[in-house]
Design an enzyme around this catalytic site. Sequence first.
Site, PDB file in Angstrom:
ATOM      1  N   ASN A  57     -26.560  18.358   7.153  1.00 62.38           N
ATOM      2  CA  ASN A  57     -27.281  19.615   7.447  1.00 62.38           C
ATOM      3  C   ASN A  57     -28.692  19.330   7.963  1.00 62.38           C
ATOM      4  O   ASN A  57     -29.182  20.031   8.845  1.00 62.38           O
ATOM      5  CB  ASN A  57     -27.341  20.516   6.211  1.00 62.38           C
ATOM      6  CG  ASN A  57     -26.067  21.314   6.016  1.00 62.38           C
ATOM      7  OD1 ASN A  57     -25.825  22.279   6.739  1.00 62.38           O
ATOM      8  ND2 ASN A  57     -25.234  20.903   5.079  1.00 62.38           N
TER       9      ASN A  57
ATOM     10  N   MET B  94     -29.550  17.913  -4.991  1.00 62.80           N
ATOM     11  CA  MET B  94     -28.776  18.108  -6.216  1.00 62.80           C
ATOM     12  C   MET B  94     -29.642  18.129  -7.479  1.00 62.80           C
ATOM     13  O   MET B  94     -29.248  17.581  -8.506  1.00 62.80           O
ATOM     14  CB  MET B  94     -27.701  17.023  -6.324  1.00 62.80           C
ATOM     15  CG  MET B  94     -26.694  17.091  -5.202  1.00 62.80           C
ATOM     16  SD  MET B  94     -25.977  18.757  -5.050  1.00 62.80           S
ATOM     17  CE  MET B  94     -24.721  18.473  -3.826  1.00 62.80           C
TER      18      MET B  94
ATOM     19  N   ILE C 266     -32.357  20.740  -9.867  1.00 61.66           N
ATOM     20  CA  ILE C 266     -32.819  22.115 -10.088  1.00 61.66           C
ATOM     21  C   ILE C 266     -34.319  22.178  -9.793  1.00 61.66           C
ATOM     22  O   ILE C 266     -35.073  21.274 -10.159  1.00 61.66           O
ATOM     23  CB  ILE C 266     -32.594  22.515 -11.571  1.00 61.66           C
ATOM     24  CG1 ILE C 266     -31.137  22.298 -11.979  1.00 61.66           C
ATOM     25  CG2 ILE C 266     -33.096  23.912 -11.842  1.00 61.66           C
ATOM     26  CD1 ILE C 266     -30.211  23.422 -11.704  1.00 61.66           C
TER      27      ILE C 266
ATOM     28  N   ASN D 248     -31.581  27.793   0.020  1.00 66.23           N
ATOM     29  CA  ASN D 248     -30.586  26.773  -0.338  1.00 66.23           C
ATOM     30  C   ASN D 248     -29.270  27.089   0.363  1.00 66.23           C
ATOM     31  O   ASN D 248     -28.942  28.257   0.574  1.00 66.23           O
ATOM     32  CB  ASN D 248     -30.377  26.804  -1.859  1.00 66.23           C
ATOM     33  CG  ASN D 248     -29.316  25.816  -2.324  1.00 66.23           C
ATOM     34  OD1 ASN D 248     -29.288  24.664  -1.882  1.00 66.23           O
ATOM     35  ND2 ASN D 248     -28.423  26.250  -3.210  1.00 66.23           N
TER      36      ASN D 248
ATOM     37  N   HIS E  47     -25.182  26.653  -0.115  1.00 65.40           N
ATOM     38  CA  HIS E  47     -24.225  26.361  -1.189  1.00 65.40           C
ATOM     39  C   HIS E  47     -22.791  26.496  -0.657  1.00 65.40           C
ATOM     40  O   HIS E  47     -22.477  27.457   0.054  1.00 65.40           O
ATOM     41  CB  HIS E  47     -24.448  27.323  -2.366  1.00 65.40           C
ATOM     42  CG  HIS E  47     -23.573  26.995  -3.535  1.00 65.40           C
ATOM     43  ND1 HIS E  47     -23.854  25.951  -4.394  1.00 65.40           N
ATOM     44  CD2 HIS E  47     -22.409  27.543  -3.951  1.00 65.40           C
ATOM     45  CE1 HIS E  47     -22.894  25.881  -5.303  1.00 65.40           C
ATOM     46  NE2 HIS E  47     -22.007  26.837  -5.064  1.00 65.40           N
TER      47      HIS E  47
HETATM   48  C1  GAR Z   1     -23.553  20.671   1.596  1.00 65.39           C
HETATM   49  O1  GAR Z   1     -22.207  20.942   1.849  1.00 65.39           O
HETATM   50  C2  GAR Z   1     -24.147  21.704   0.666  1.00 65.39           C
HETATM   51  O2  GAR Z   1     -23.519  22.947   0.747  1.00 65.39           O
HETATM   52  C3  GAR Z   1     -23.913  21.091  -0.678  1.00 65.39           C
HETATM   53  O3  GAR Z   1     -24.107  19.724  -0.490  1.00 65.39           O
HETATM   54  C4  GAR Z   1     -23.683  19.372   0.820  1.00 65.39           C
HETATM   55  C5  GAR Z   1     -24.687  18.423   1.416  1.00 65.39           C
HETATM   56  O4  GAR Z   1     -24.208  17.876   2.603  1.00 65.39           O
HETATM   57  N1  GAR Z   1     -24.816  21.627  -1.641  1.00 65.39           N
HETATM   58  C6  GAR Z   1     -24.511  21.848  -2.896  1.00 65.39           C
HETATM   59  O5  GAR Z   1     -23.423  21.589  -3.387  1.00 65.39           O
HETATM   60  C7  GAR Z   1     -25.628  22.461  -3.725  1.00 65.39           C
HETATM   61  N2  GAR Z   1     -25.142  22.885  -4.990  1.00 65.39           N
HETATM   62  P1  GAR Z   1     -25.173  17.133   3.605  1.00 65.39           P
HETATM   63  O6  GAR Z   1     -26.042  16.191   2.766  1.00 65.39           O
HETATM   64  O7  GAR Z   1     -24.265  16.366   4.520  1.00 65.39           O
HETATM   65  O8  GAR Z   1     -25.994  18.158   4.319  1.00 65.39           O
END
Ligand code: GAR
Length: 187
Positions: free
Chosen positions: A16, A88, A90, A105, A107
């Site tokens: 992301n 990850m 809080i 954020n 999710h």
């Molecule tokens: C993403 O899919 C995001 O939605 C999730 O972590 C991934 C990170 O991917 N977030 C959570 O689970 C938050 N609780 P990335 O590092 O490739 O962007």
Amino acid sequence: MGKVKTCIFISGNGSNLKNLILKSRDYNFPIRIKLVITNNRDAYGLYHAKKNAIPFVCIDTKTRYFENQIFYHLKKHNISLICLAGYMKIISKEFLKKFGKKVINIHPSLLPKFKGLNTYKRILKNNEKKTGCTVHFVNEKLDAGKIVAQKSFYILKSDNVNTLKDKTQKLEYKIFPEAIIKIYRNI
Ligand code: GAR
């Protein structure tokens, strides 16, 4: 109006982050990424910060005053928006209050369903018909702030954790930039 000075928080892959860096190159995209913060010095996503010459900071969240350190770097770079992109940890309510600016954020579920961790596994176990992803403002409760944008798709019988993650993340690359545009169009 200049672009909004933004910090992206990551813990892992940073796909992301990579996508937001690309989008932010558009003249009309409202944010400029000035800083990346991670709690994981081995996060693969730091590669994207390095490659794009974006300053980054690794914060040891096991130390007592780590949020003060985060705050110091945000101030130094005059940050007005924080995007949590796979971060990850809080964020404490004291930190949110002290920062006093927008924190959003992404999710991987259709909030308010499936807050927290291991979302894909729980979604499949629950035999959900649909899933998707959500961008929301961060408040003192986990994954519970006001929703900015949400996108969904139907789950197939053949889907598993990996295919769900793939499909969800493809949607994330659309929804995160769209949510940012939506927030700043309404100012
Ligand atoms: C993403 O899919 C995001 O939605 C999730 O972590 C991934 C990170 O991917 N977030 C959570 O689970 C938050 N609780 P990335 O590092 O490739 O962007």
